[in-house]
Write an enzyme that holds these catalytic residues in place. Structure first.
Site, PDB file in Angstrom:
ATOM      1  CE  LYS A 181       6.158   0.099  -6.116  1.00 27.93           C
ATOM      2  NZ  LYS A 181       4.826   0.146  -5.434  1.00 27.93           N
TER       3      LYS A 181
ATOM      4  CB  SER B 247       4.062  -3.604  -4.675  1.00 28.89           C
ATOM      5  OG  SER B 247       3.664  -2.242  -4.826  1.00 28.89           O
TER       6      SER B 247
ATOM      7  CB  SER C 114       2.144  -0.839  -2.491  1.00 30.39           C
ATOM      8  OG  SER C 114       1.575  -2.055  -2.928  1.00 30.39           O
TER       9      SER C 114
END
Ligand SMILES: *[C@@H]1O[C@H](CO)[C@@H](O)[C@H](O)[C@H]1NC(C)=O
Ligand SMILES: *[C@@H]1O[C@H](CO)[C@@H](O)[C@H](O)[C@H]1NC(C)=O
Ligand SMILES: *[C@@H]1O[C@H](CO)[C@@H](O)[C@H](O)[C@H]1NC(C)=O
Ligand SMILES: *[C@@H]1O[C@H](CO)[C@@H](O)[C@H](O)[C@H]1NC(C)=O
Ligand SMILES: *[C@@H]1O[C@H](CO)[C@@H](O)[C@H](O)[C@H]1NC(C)=O
Ligand SMILES: *[C@@H]1O[C@H](CO)[C@@H](O)[C@H](O)[C@H]1NC(C)=O
Ligand SMILES: *[C@@H]1O[C@H](CO)[C@@H](O)[C@H](O)[C@H]1NC(C)=O
Ligand SMILES: *[C@@H]1O[C@H](CO)[C@@H](O)[C@H](O)[C@H]1NC(C)=O
Length: 544
Positions: A99, A174, A198
């Site tokens: 990420k 997210s 997330s």
């Protein structure tokens, strides 16, 4: 001689059969290692197989922010090491994605924010070093909901990531870039962060497994922060074994003086190999608490499939000999827990100011949060306005911070009591009470991640099923279940996840990433340029 020739011929045909059986789609750590150590594929070939998928399908899914321009030369180094008899490491030549809020010294770390496009960490986050030391090849960085602040996975730098199972829906968030990318087999596994939901929302929305570890198990140093209390980092994978290996490597960082919550790690968890402890026990005799307050019983097309799939799961568990106890206590309502105890707004500004002002952060970047938000180079979706405005003026000195922290202690005690009173092994509930929302929605509503985020207990998320198929979602929309345990019970939760995955084989590859991949020339690895044209018009860029 003839016998030897026959044997060699036999070996070669076995080799070919195994090579034919190496399929980049759903490839596992073990499968990659078998192909590599069996001499059936080079590390370069393996890395190319994933890059080909990224080249083919990322233009639709928009899950990647940056590709690592060194991926192929790193693969060549691995091939060289292997030839020299030094092909070791739990993740030797395993392609992974991070990420884009994990600091990497070889790629900028942007949080999906245009104002951080030039932000250059000069030091890898400790978990990134751990991956590299274990032999992993970082293929690139994934899109996220901007600065990890919501669950729609849209950002000013990366645009909107699309759910591979239903192109009209978000991939959750997210960590939605990682979710979409791993579902589409762009890498063997990926990483995410979790301040409220997330790691779990993208796992749920993409038929994947994730671990949100016990608070303190994995160092958060060098990862773009939101909340000292709530932030956690962890892996997202397509199967439990890979998840356990990834967790083992991330947790191997151990005590880190730069993230003092790691001092909480008990000696029994230090250096634990979670994959060695997947023993394949039995669900027979286990006791699960079903969180009744974490469902939405208003009948609609978005809720009925979730309720049905969780009913099916409860039936599967009881058929396997487990007991499912309904937990009805009125305190267990996610929206009420969130409005009473969420502490992000008190901690965000201080944490982010510290991250942005570190001398080790090079390149062009704002030096604090206020500067970032006055740059105009970011995306604010409607649900974030009041949060960001509050965070900009709030701090841990705010008089309401300490009482809220006490409330979290009360909540922790309540959950411990629920476990003891009912003699539970774990709590179970849907990650989202409704299907993952449509692209363009104002927020990713109905999620249940807040409880674990506040009390810091571990959660393993598993695929639970799919909604009925439709024109937009031929296989249906994935639905995930959280399994929440007492602190430091990751090993037990992974075993439960593995047993559930054996009883109910849920995960399916998305159909949208199945078309034949033509052989491509892979000499040059493109760096994907940000596609701000993809940002839905409803969300203004930089208007706070
Ligand atoms: C083997 O590889 C490791 C990790 O890349 C490296 O640190 C070590 O020096 C290598 N050993 C030899 C003998 O090449
Ligand atoms: C990374 O940051 C540097 C320094 O700010 C900048 O020059 C470079 O263009 C950035 N790289 C990308 C791919 O945006
Ligand atoms: C732990 O570190 C945080 C900052 O990351 C700091 O605010 C806090 O005071 C530290 N706690 C202890 C007990 O040292
Ligand atoms: C709900 O699902 C039913 C059956 O699949 C379908 O006929 C109907 O159009 C859907 N309603 C909405 C509002 O999407
Ligand atoms: C809890 O809810 C379940 C399902 O709604 C119900 O069957 C059970 O009787 C309830 N238990 C208590 C103690 O209220
Ligand atoms: C304190 O926190 C409250 C609630 O988040 C907020 O409304 C208020 O503006 C904060 N005050 C200060 C001085 O930070
Ligand atoms: C926490 O529990 C104590 C004792 O039960 C109670 O007095 C206090 O009001 C609770 N605080 C919060 C914020 O819930
Ligand atoms: C429950 O689901 C209904 C129908 O999808 C929705 O309108 C409502 O907002 C949901 N309630 C909550 C608390 O999320």
């Amino acid at each position: 001689m003839q016998v030897l020739g026959l044997l060699l011929g036999l070996q070669a045909s076995i080799a070919r059969a195994q090579l034919d059986s190496y399929d980049v789609r759903e490839a596992t750590i073990e499968g990659v290692h078998n192909a590599l150590y069996g001499g059936l594929a080079s590390c370069r070939g393996i890395v190319e197989s994933f890059i080909t998928r990224i080249d083919t399908y990322n233009p639709t899914l928009n899950a990647i922010i940056t590709l690592n321009p060194n991926a192929l030369s790193l693969a060549d180094e691995k091939d060289f090491a292997l030839a020299a008899g030094n092909g070791t490491g739990a993740l030797f030549c395993i392609p992974i994605l991070l990420k884009d809020n994990y600091d990497t010294k070889d790629m900028n770390t942007t949080g999906g924010c245009l104002d951080l496009a030039g932000s250059q960490p000069s030091i890898d986050a400790p978990v990134v070093s751990a991956f590299k030391n274990a032999g992993a090849i970082i293929l690139g960085k994934t899109n996220l909901h901007e600065l990890a602040l919501e669950g729609l996975s849209v950002s000013s730098l990366g645009g909107q990531t699309v759910n591979p199972y239903d192109h009209t829906r978000t991939p959750g968030g997210s960590s939605g870039g990682t979710g979409a990318a791993i579902a589409a087999s762009f890498a063997v596994f990926g990483t995410g962060t979790d301040t409220v939901n997330s790691l779990r929302s993208p796992a749920s929305a993409n038929s994947l497994f994730s671990v949100r570890p016990t608070r303190g198990l994995i160092s958060r140093t060098g990862i773009m922060p939101i909340s000292y209390t709530q932030d956690a980092v962890g892996p997202i994978a397509r199967n439990v074994n890979d998840l356990a290996v990834a967790l083992t490597i991330m947790a191997s960082v151990g005590y880190d003086p730069d993230d003092n919550v790691t001092a909480l790690i008990p000696s029994s968890s230090v250096g634990q190999d979670y994959s060695a402890r997947l023993y394949g026990g039995a669900l027979q005799g286990m006791r699960f608490g079903l969180m009744e307050g974490f469902f939405n019983r208003t009948a609609s097309n978005e809720t009925i499939p979730v309720n049905k799939i969780l009913d099916d799961m409860v039936n599967a568990l009881t058929t396997a000999g487990a007991t499912v106890v309904p937990i009805n206590e009125s305190i267990y309502k996610s929206s009420a827990i969130s409005s009473a105890f969420d502490v992000q707004r008190f901690e965000y500004r201080q944490e982010m100011d510290t991250y942005l002002s570190r001398p080790s952060l090079y390149g062009v970047h704002p030096s604090n949060l206020a500067e970032l938000y006055s740059s105009g180079k970011f995306l604010v979706i409607p649900s974030e306005y009041s949060y960001v405005n509050t965070a900009l003026v709030s701090s841990t000195n705010n008089v309401t911070y300490a009482p809220v922290k006490l409330g979290i202690q009360n909540l922790t005690t309540a959950v411990e009591s629920t476990f003891r009173t009912n003699a539970l092994d774990a709590l179970i509930y849907p990650e989202q009470a409704n299907l993952v929302v449509k692209i363009g929605s104002a927020s990713q509503s109905g999620r249940n991640g807040i409880l674990a985020a506040l009390i810091g207990f571990p959660v393993v998320t598993v695929p639970a099923g799919f909604s009925p198929g439709s024109a937009n979602a031929p296989l249906g929309v994935p639905i995930g279940m959280e399994i929440l345990g007492m602190p430091w019970t990751e090993s037990k939760l992974l075993n439960i996840a593995k047993m559930i995955a054996e009883v109910k084989r849920v995960r399916k590859r998305p159909l949208s990433t199945e078309k034949a991949v033509e052989a491509q020339s892979l000499q040059a690895v493109p760096v994907i340029t940000p596609d701000t044209a993809n940002v839905p018009k409803a969300y203004p860029v930089g208007v706070l």
